[in-house]
Design a protein around this motif. Sequence first.
Motif, PDB file in Angstrom:
ATOM      1  N   VAL A   4      25.615   8.308 -86.817  1.00  0.00           N
ATOM      2  CA  VAL A   4      26.205   9.547 -86.804  1.00  0.00           C
ATOM      3  C   VAL A   4      25.708  10.641 -85.779  1.00  0.00           C
ATOM      4  N   ARG A   5      24.296  10.382 -85.639  1.00  0.00           N
ATOM      5  CA  ARG A   5      23.024  11.128 -85.127  1.00  0.00           C
ATOM      6  C   ARG A   5      23.241  10.594 -83.324  1.00  0.00           C
ATOM      7  N   ILE A   6      23.011   9.644 -83.827  1.00  0.00           N
ATOM      8  CA  ILE A   6      23.039   9.086 -82.742  1.00  0.00           C
ATOM      9  C   ILE A   6      24.097   9.226 -81.312  1.00  0.00           C
ATOM     10  N   ALA A   7      25.696   8.588 -81.760  1.00  0.00           N
ATOM     11  CA  ALA A   7      26.680   9.087 -81.491  1.00  0.00           C
ATOM     12  C   ALA A   7      26.714  10.704 -81.208  1.00  0.00           C
ATOM     13  N   GLU A   8      26.179  11.642 -81.736  1.00  0.00           N
ATOM     14  CA  GLU A   8      26.396  13.395 -81.103  1.00  0.00           C
ATOM     15  C   GLU A   8      25.143  13.032 -80.196  1.00  0.00           C
ATOM     16  N   LEU A   9      24.281  12.907 -80.748  1.00  0.00           N
ATOM     17  CA  LEU A   9      23.498  12.878 -79.485  1.00  0.00           C
ATOM     18  C   LEU A   9      23.487  12.166 -77.876  1.00  0.00           C
ATOM     19  N   ILE A  10      24.300  11.673 -78.031  1.00  0.00           N
ATOM     20  CA  ILE A  10      25.175  10.832 -76.196  1.00  0.00           C
ATOM     21  C   ILE A  10      26.472  11.954 -76.167  1.00  0.00           C
ATOM     22  N   ARG A  11      27.049  12.751 -77.266  1.00  0.00           N
ATOM     23  CA  ARG A  11      28.449  13.426 -77.249  1.00  0.00           C
ATOM     24  C   ARG A  11      27.538  15.106 -75.924  1.00  0.00           C
ATOM     25  N   GLU A  12      26.296  15.060 -76.773  1.00  0.00           N
ATOM     26  CA  GLU A  12      25.677  16.431 -76.693  1.00  0.00           C
ATOM     27  C   GLU A  12      25.087  16.336 -75.363  1.00  0.00           C
ATOM     28  N   ALA A  13      25.017  15.077 -74.330  1.00  0.00           N
ATOM     29  CA  ALA A  13      23.894  14.839 -73.247  1.00  0.00           C
ATOM     30  C   ALA A  13      25.511  15.035 -72.704  1.00  0.00           C
ATOM     31  N   ALA A  14      27.104  14.201 -73.206  1.00  0.00           N
ATOM     32  CA  ALA A  14      28.167  13.753 -72.312  1.00  0.00           C
ATOM     33  C   ALA A  14      28.508  15.354 -71.918  1.00  0.00           C
ATOM     34  N   LEU A  15      28.667  16.384 -72.542  1.00  0.00           N
ATOM     35  CA  LEU A  15      29.228  17.961 -72.503  1.00  0.00           C
ATOM     36  C   LEU A  15      28.738  18.643 -71.501  1.00  0.00           C
ATOM     37  N   GLU A  16      27.382  18.300 -70.674  1.00  0.00           N
ATOM     38  CA  GLU A  16      26.588  18.764 -70.212  1.00  0.00           C
ATOM     39  C   GLU A  16      27.240  18.368 -68.815  1.00  0.00           C
ATOM     40  N   GLY A  17      27.402  20.063 -67.800  1.00  0.00           N
ATOM     41  CA  GLY A  17      27.965  20.090 -66.457  1.00  0.00           C
ATOM     42  C   GLY A  17      29.465  19.350 -66.405  1.00  0.00           C
ATOM     43  N   VAL A  18      30.637  19.765 -67.441  1.00  0.00           N
ATOM     44  CA  VAL A  18      32.022  18.599 -67.030  1.00  0.00           C
ATOM     45  C   VAL A  18      33.127  20.397 -67.464  1.00  0.00           C
ATOM     46  N   ARG A  19      33.774  20.071 -66.766  1.00  0.00           N
ATOM     47  CA  ARG A  19      34.670  20.774 -66.504  1.00  0.00           C
ATOM     48  C   ARG A  19      35.457  21.564 -67.705  1.00  0.00           C
ATOM     49  N   ASP A  20      35.721  22.443 -67.684  1.00  0.00           N
ATOM     50  CA  ASP A  20      36.097  23.450 -69.180  1.00  0.00           C
ATOM     51  C   ASP A  20      37.000  22.752 -70.162  1.00  0.00           C
ATOM     52  N   GLU A  21      37.819  21.953 -68.982  1.00  0.00           N
ATOM     53  CA  GLU A  21      39.171  21.510 -70.516  1.00  0.00           C
ATOM     54  C   GLU A  21      38.414  20.348 -70.721  1.00  0.00           C
ATOM     55  N   LEU A  22      37.268  19.318 -70.674  1.00  0.00           N
ATOM     56  CA  LEU A  22      36.694  18.207 -70.760  1.00  0.00           C
ATOM     57  C   LEU A  22      36.792  17.706 -71.907  1.00  0.00           C
ATOM     58  N   ARG A  64      16.794   9.647 -73.945  1.00  0.00           N
ATOM     59  CA  ARG A  64      15.708  10.259 -74.843  1.00  0.00           C
ATOM     60  C   ARG A  64      15.368  11.099 -75.775  1.00  0.00           C
ATOM     61  N   GLU A  65      16.819  11.144 -76.061  1.00  0.00           N
ATOM     62  CA  GLU A  65      16.421  12.156 -77.283  1.00  0.00           C
ATOM     63  C   GLU A  65      16.843  10.920 -78.408  1.00  0.00           C
ATOM     64  N   ILE A  66      17.724  10.285 -77.992  1.00  0.00           N
ATOM     65  CA  ILE A  66      17.122   8.225 -79.497  1.00  0.00           C
ATOM     66  C   ILE A  66      16.020   7.883 -79.594  1.00  0.00           C
ATOM     67  N   GLU A  67      15.158   8.100 -78.575  1.00  0.00           N
ATOM     68  CA  GLU A  67      14.405   7.383 -77.978  1.00  0.00           C
ATOM     69  C   GLU A  67      13.488   8.813 -79.244  1.00  0.00           C
ATOM     70  N   GLN A  68      13.508   9.593 -79.143  1.00  0.00           N
ATOM     71  CA  GLN A  68      12.948  10.154 -80.594  1.00  0.00           C
ATOM     72  C   GLN A  68      13.021  10.058 -81.873  1.00  0.00           C
ATOM     73  N   LEU A  69      15.078  10.283 -81.847  1.00  0.00           N
ATOM     74  CA  LEU A  69      14.840   9.789 -83.185  1.00  0.00           C
ATOM     75  C   LEU A  69      14.308   8.888 -84.092  1.00  0.00           C
ATOM     76  N   LEU A  70      14.610   7.663 -83.119  1.00  0.00           N
ATOM     77  CA  LEU A  70      14.339   5.850 -83.602  1.00  0.00           C
ATOM     78  C   LEU A  70      12.544   6.267 -83.490  1.00  0.00           C
ATOM     79  N   GLY A  71      12.516   6.304 -82.320  1.00  0.00           N
ATOM     80  CA  GLY A  71      10.739   6.279 -82.291  1.00  0.00           C
ATOM     81  C   GLY A  71      10.474   4.936 -81.827  1.00  0.00           C
ATOM     82  N   VAL A  72      11.359   3.846 -81.356  1.00  0.00           N
ATOM     83  CA  VAL A  72      11.063   2.944 -81.000  1.00  0.00           C
ATOM     84  C   VAL A  72      12.401   3.061 -78.866  1.00  0.00           C
ATOM     85  N   ALA A  73      11.811   2.137 -78.322  1.00  0.00           N
ATOM     86  CA  ALA A  73      12.146   2.184 -76.472  1.00  0.00           C
ATOM     87  C   ALA A  73      14.010   1.841 -76.985  1.00  0.00           C
ATOM     88  N   VAL A  74      14.815   2.619 -76.208  1.00  0.00           N
ATOM     89  CA  VAL A  74      16.044   1.984 -76.439  1.00  0.00           C
ATOM     90  C   VAL A  74      16.862   1.313 -75.572  1.00  0.00           C
TER      91      VAL A  74
END
Length: 305
Positions: free
Chosen positions: A194-212, A270-280
């Motif tokens: 769940v934490r990984i999924a949320e980090l991906i969603r956080e990255a996807a939220l940046e710079g997208v249009r208001d309705e997205l 980058r965020e997921i690697e920090q969470l897991l402590g390994v390259a991704v």
Amino acid sequence: MSFRSGLVSVVGRPNTGKSTLVNALAGEKVAITSSRPQTTRHVVRGVVHRDAGQVVFVDTPGLHKPKTLLGQRLNDEVRHSLADVDVIAVTLPADESIGPGDRFIASEAAKVGRAPKVAVVTKTDRVRPAQLAAQLSSVAALAEKCGFEWAEVIPVSAVTGEQVELLVDLLIPLLPVGEPFFPPDQVTDEPQLVRIAELIREAALEGVRDELPHSIAVVVDEVVPRADRPPDRPLSDVRATLFVERPSQKSIVIGQGGARLRQVGSDARREIEQLLGVAVYLDLRIKVAKDWQRDPKQMRRVGFS
């Protein structure tokens, strides 16, 4: 002195700094943040350990007027969290006047008679002392109008850290005497996927249009250690699916020549690697789940039960 432990529900209208505050209290990112309202979609717990007690902060979605089935379920989560906590912390930003949303949330908190209510005036780094003083007066009047008194009124800045420790110190005496809920090295009970999924969603939220933003959902399909890697250079393969509601939104997320999706993958990795402590190695796929916010079947498909 007796050790105290308990749950503190952090509630407020969307975009009042709830998740940023919980992250500052926990000392690491346990909840994603964004300038977009209603970023938080489920209850997230951040655990704070002190010698005198353990505070479990329950970060909730922002209470709002729902327009979809998803919005209704988010509001239900907030109300459910209020019923099971020891203290209610209402976030009220210092740089915005008290409005109908704040009055609604304060009135909802007032219905939970047994739990002390604490006003946390957030984003104090954005205002001058005179504006903060005026807001503190308005916050005091808000409780009076709703028929209760604040146990504490605490101005804080989660960005600068100002009075964040004081908030913890003031909350612990309001909690019941009891053993800790979590071991001293645990800062959240969020499952890793769940934490990984949320980090991906956080990255996807940046710079997208208001309705997205509200149309984006992420499901992690698997996280698998790469078998052929040497022990001193581990790597994990993370495969995830990013869902949107319409084909046109899929094109927006992918971007011209795939540039937008590559940026999302780079930021999230980058965020997921920090969470897991390994390259991704992050493999992102995009699919359309038509009108998933309004369709119970599609909601289950994108991870909402």
